[in-house]
Design an enzyme around this catalytic site. Structure first.
Site, mmCIF file in Angstrom:
data_model
loop_
_atom_site.group_PDB
_atom_site.id
_atom_site.type_symbol
_atom_site.label_atom_id
_atom_site.label_comp_id
_atom_site.label_asym_id
_atom_site.label_seq_id
_atom_site.Cartn_x
_atom_site.Cartn_y
_atom_site.Cartn_z
ATOM 1 N N ARG A 193 34.010 -54.049 9.989
ATOM 2 C CA ARG A 193 34.786 -53.794 11.207
ATOM 3 C C ARG A 193 34.059 -54.239 12.468
ATOM 4 O O ARG A 193 34.684 -54.478 13.503
ATOM 5 C CB ARG A 193 35.222 -52.326 11.273
ATOM 6 C CG ARG A 193 36.301 -52.013 10.217
ATOM 7 C CD ARG A 193 36.797 -50.585 10.279
ATOM 8 N NE ARG A 193 35.790 -49.630 9.875
ATOM 9 C CZ ARG A 193 35.663 -49.115 8.650
ATOM 10 N NH1 ARG A 193 36.512 -49.476 7.688
ATOM 11 N NH2 ARG A 193 34.707 -48.254 8.384
ATOM 12 N N GLU A 249 23.998 -40.781 2.321
ATOM 13 C CA GLU A 249 24.009 -39.369 1.934
ATOM 14 C C GLU A 249 23.455 -39.234 0.513
ATOM 15 O O GLU A 249 22.615 -38.405 0.220
ATOM 16 C CB GLU A 249 25.435 -38.837 2.037
ATOM 17 C CG GLU A 249 25.541 -37.322 1.943
ATOM 18 C CD GLU A 249 26.995 -36.853 2.047
ATOM 19 O OE1 GLU A 249 27.189 -35.636 2.157
ATOM 20 O OE2 GLU A 249 27.912 -37.690 2.007
#
Lengths: 183, 183
Positions: A70, A107
């Site tokens: 993006r 994560e």
């Protein structure tokens, strides 16, 4: 719930209203900030780009680095308008030439960002662009790549910040500019 | 050996010479056309966009669809300049909202391309943009996706065509415009 930053330019509210929040993507509990709906409104998209261009024009920035994928949407129009080169920062294996790589933490597990050798030169002034900053891990990796090549990162620029994830603190003291925050 | 299509605009030589060819990427025998070096040359990048914008600005195009990921670099600047919306066409699982998908054949196996439901409306006129056309498989899938929802694909636009792979033939009656033909 989105909020514009302090000193709000009137265009920001319009951009904010175009962002679509998609619940439970990519996994349950995440409220995903979908910017594709901003791109469907030519005025909102143009305003977003203009807000960045107005900030960075005339600041001797010769490199705009955009983070796949993006960042590839917002980076190039900014680069074109300020006369800078555009450098794509990509996931492993995508760039065809010789690359430098920077690992970063997710994560769960690790990921890696790459940049072509020779894309930036020592002492160039760079902007790093992505649609959104969450934990700041990817932006930090991007900054590291540019600095390893000898460039100076002037600022990181995103449309959206998720301030609860404190990404701003992971930018090694470099400034961050965003159009709006989302909680 | 690269040649430009039709009557050569003087900007094309500069664009052509800015593209780097990388042998044996992604696999032995392939001469990869690397446009990242074009993006490092602000004039060449601007000229590339201008050539497309000049062609499309008066054609009442309301949608520029760009194919992930290098179509995200060229599509948005064109969209912004002609006042059209930008619609990213993505690999599966990337778009957060409800999507429609189109499958297409690879040399071995199949792949899929997706677009958000509601991104485009019946009756809109669209351009499909990617950096390069090879076999035409991805572009054809993108065209089918748009046509399924009632959009007219006016033209496909790429920086480079690999003539030998006959992608133009695969597009059939859909026009293709490229800046550079590579053999």
């Amino acid at each position: 719930m989105s909020a514009p930053k302090v000193g709000e330019d009137p265009r920001i509210r319009d951009i904010m209203s175009r962002i679509r929040v998609v619940p439970d993507f990519p996994k349950p509990g995440i409220m995903f900030q979908d910017i594709t709906t901003v791109l469907l409104d030519p005025k909102a998209f143009k305003d977003a780009i203009n807000l960045f261009v107005e900030r960075y024009k005339g600041r001797n920035i010769s490199v705009v680095a955009g983070i796949e994928a993006r960042g590839f949407i917002f980076g190039p129009p900014i680069a074109l308008a300020i006369g800078a080169k555009f450098v794509p920062l990509r996931k492993p294996g995508k760039l065809p030439g010789e690359v430098i790589s920077e690992d970063y933490e997710l994560e769960y597990g690790k990921d890696c960002l790459q940049m072509h050798v020779g894309a930036v030169e020592s002492k160039e002034r760079a902007l790093v662009v992505d649609d959104l900053i969450a934990t700041g891990g990817t932006l930090c990796a991007a900054m590291n790549l540019l600095e390893r090549a000898g460039a100076e990162v002037v600022e990181c620029a995103c449309l959206i910040e998720l301030p609860d994830l404190k990404g701003r603190e992971r930018l090694k003291g470099k400034p961050l500019y965003v159009l709006l925050e989302a909680h | 050996m690269e040649e430009s299509k039709g009557k050569e605009d003087p900007r094309i030589a500069g664009i052509s010479s800015s593209i780097r060819v990388i042998p044996d990427f992604p696999k032995p025998g392939i001469m990869f056309q690397d446009i990242t070096t074009l993006l490092l040359d602000p004039k060449a990048f601007k000229d590339t966009i201008d050539l497309f914008v000049e062609r499309y600005k008066d054609k009442k195009i309301s949608v520029v669809a760009g194919i992930e990921a290098r179509g995200f670099i060229f599509g948005p600047p064109i969209a912004l300049a002609i006042g059209a919306k930008f619609v990213p066409m993505r690999k599966p699982g990337k778009l957060p909202g409800k999507v429609i998908s189109e499958e297409y054949s690879l040399e071995y196996g199949t792949d899929k391309i997706e677009m958000h439901v509601g991104a485009v409306q019946d009756g809109e006129r669209a351009l499909v943009v990617d950096d390069l056309i090879a076999t035409g498989g991805t572009l054809c899938a993108a065209i089918r996706l748009l046509e399924r929802v009632g959009v007219t694909v006016v033209e496909c636009a790429c920086v480079i065509e690999l003539e030998e792979l006959k992608g133009r033939v695969k597009l059939g009656d859909k026009p293709l415009f490229v800046l550079i033909s590579s053999t």
